[in-house]
Design an enzyme around this catalytic site. Structure first.
Site, PDB file in Angstrom:
ATOM      1  N   GLY A  11       0.834  -1.218   0.000  1.00 34.76           N
ATOM      2  CA  GLY A  11       0.000   0.000   0.000  1.00 34.76           C
ATOM      3  C   GLY A  11       0.854   1.246   0.000  1.00 34.76           C
ATOM      4  CG  ASN A  36      -6.928   0.227  -1.758  1.00 33.84           C
ATOM      5  OD1 ASN A  36      -7.167   0.624  -2.908  1.00 33.84           O
ATOM      6  ND2 ASN A  36      -6.797   1.043  -0.735  1.00 33.84           N
ATOM      7  CG  ASP A  59      -8.733 -11.631   3.191  1.00 34.32           C
ATOM      8  OD1 ASP A  59      -9.775 -11.531   2.534  1.00 34.32           O
ATOM      9  OD2 ASP A  59      -8.561 -11.071   4.316  1.00 34.32           O
ATOM     10  CB  SER A 126      -6.022   7.774  11.608  1.00 36.24           C
ATOM     11  OG  SER A 126      -6.533   8.970  11.053  1.00 36.24           O
ATOM     12  CE1 TYR A 151      -9.681   6.275   8.850  1.00 34.67           C
ATOM     13  CE2 TYR A 151      -9.236   4.002   8.220  1.00 34.67           C
ATOM     14  CZ  TYR A 151      -8.783   5.262   8.577  1.00 34.67           C
ATOM     15  OH  TYR A 151      -7.435   5.494   8.675  1.00 34.67           O
ATOM     16  CE  LYS A 155      -6.701   2.874  10.764  1.00 34.00           C
ATOM     17  NZ  LYS A 155      -5.728   1.783  10.550  1.00 34.00           N
ATOM     18  CG  ASP A 300     -14.283  17.655   5.130  1.00 28.34           C
ATOM     19  OD1 ASP A 300     -14.427  18.176   4.010  1.00 28.34           O
ATOM     20  OD2 ASP A 300     -13.692  16.582   5.307  1.00 28.34           O
TER      21      ASP A 300
END
Ligand code: WQD
Length: 341
Positions: A11, A36, A59, A126, A151, A155, A300
């Site tokens: 990645g 990806n 996987d 993140s 998502y 994390k 955002d």
């Protein structure tokens, strides 16, 4: 040679980290499911370093496959875990896909690490765990807020799974690295970001617009309470970010860690607005970018940039590359990818 597993190693951030690990003399094994990423990234890595990592297509949802892998590679000393789905919007539509692919896989890997005599684990986290922080710049002690997406939630939960496991597993120690916004590419132009489909993130959308793949960049809102009305982020060059992973891993391998679960923010410490990023791109590329201001994008946050003191002081790491360096390398990479099509 010390053998290190890099999951998701083909990645964007994973491949740049593999290069830095090889540069430091580590033997690297990559697991990637190619969902990806492309196998061609392996050539990009070996072109840069002259060494081809061991690659196993797997996987991580295949629990038996994970067990077989660790039985075969029982001499692994550390794992840098990138493998995860990371599209914020997609996670809202497919939460179970994200909870399974990002968390069940983490559990399977940790269960194997518990069996090793000792293991060092670096987790790709993140700044999204902070949501819109109350105070800027953001320190590691800023409160983790209700995630804006499944998502982001994976994390947050991932960090808790690791923390709780390390607490009762003396032979396992871990560091969660909370990235701000990774951008740019390796200066060689041999590896970089390869978004599949329409890019969600700003910088690949900029370079694809400049190269003619996208008609126009939409700037999502210029009515925010910031200097020029557009959102502010901490754009960190992916090579600086990759180097931080090696430094964090060595903190654990050399037993310099304080406690067996730590977190570090990885950013430049400087915020840049969307329009400042556009201007930086235009400056270094000489291209006039076609963009228009449109409405805000849901979810955002207004502004996020890192307080880098903990990483600077504890890891002895700080960013060296600039936003211009990131734009220059991203543009070089984009031009090379399109030229090879
Ligand atoms: C940056 C700024 C947009 C695209 C996301 C994830 C985060 C991490 C990094 C994985 C925002 C604006 C963007 C466009 C725009 N990913 N923008 N036009 O949202 O800060 O973070 O990627 O870990 O978890 O949330 O990054 O690049 O999408 O957006 O105006 O076409 O650029 O509004 O202000 P973001 P981004």
């Amino acid at each position: 040679m010390v053998k290190i597993l890099v999951t998701g190693g083909l990645g964007f951030i994973g491949s740049h980290t593999v290069v830095e690990l090889q540069n430091e003399g580590y033997e690297v094994v990559i697991i990637d499911d190619l969902s990806n990423s492309s196998i061609k990234v392996l050539d990009g890595i070996s072109t840069i370093t002259g060494k081809t990592p061991i690659f196993e297509k797997l996987d991580l949802k295949d629990k038996a496959g994970v067990e077989a892998f660790f039985a075969k590679h029982s001499d692994i000393k550390g794992v840098i875990h990138f493998a995860a789905s990371k599209a914020v919007g997609e996670s809202v539509q497919e939460p179970l896909l994200y909870y399974e692919n990002n968390l069940a896989t983490l559990v399977y890997v940790l269960k194997e690490l518990k069996k090793l005599p000792e293991a060092s684990f670096i987790f790709s986290s993140s700044c999204t765990v902070y949501g819109q922080a109350d105070e800027l710049p953001i320190t590691e002690s800023a409160p983790v807020k209700q995630a804006e997406s499944p998502y982001g939630n994976t994390k947050q939960i991932g960090e808790e799974i690791i923390r709780d496991t390390c607490r009762v597993t003396p032979n396992l120690k871990a560091i969660a690295l909370r990235y701000f916004n990774p951008v740019g590419a390796h200066e060689s132009g041999n590896i970089g970001e390869l978004p599949i489909g329409v890019p969600q993130n700003l910088v690949p959308f900029i370079t694809q617009t400049a190269i003619g793949l996208r008609k126009q960049l939409s700037v999502f809102g210029d009515d925010y309470p910031t200097t020029d009305g557009t959102c502010i982020r901490d754009y960190i060059h992916v090579v600086d970010l990759a180097k931080a992973h090696v430094v964090a891993l060595e903190r654990l391998l050399k037993n310099k860690n304080k406690g067996n679960y730590e977190t570090f923010n990885l950013g430049t410490g400087t915020g840049s607005s969307v329009l400042e990023v556009v201007k930086a791109f235009e400056r270094v590329s000489g291209e006039k970018l076609n963009y228009k201001i449109v409405g805000r994008r849901e979810g955002d946050i207004i502004s996020a940039y890192a307080d880098t003191r903990k990483a600077n002081n504890e890891l002895g790491w700080k960013t060296k590359l600039t936003l211009d360096d990131a734009m220059r390398s991203a543009w070089k990479w984009e031009q090379k990818v399109r030229a090879s099509e």
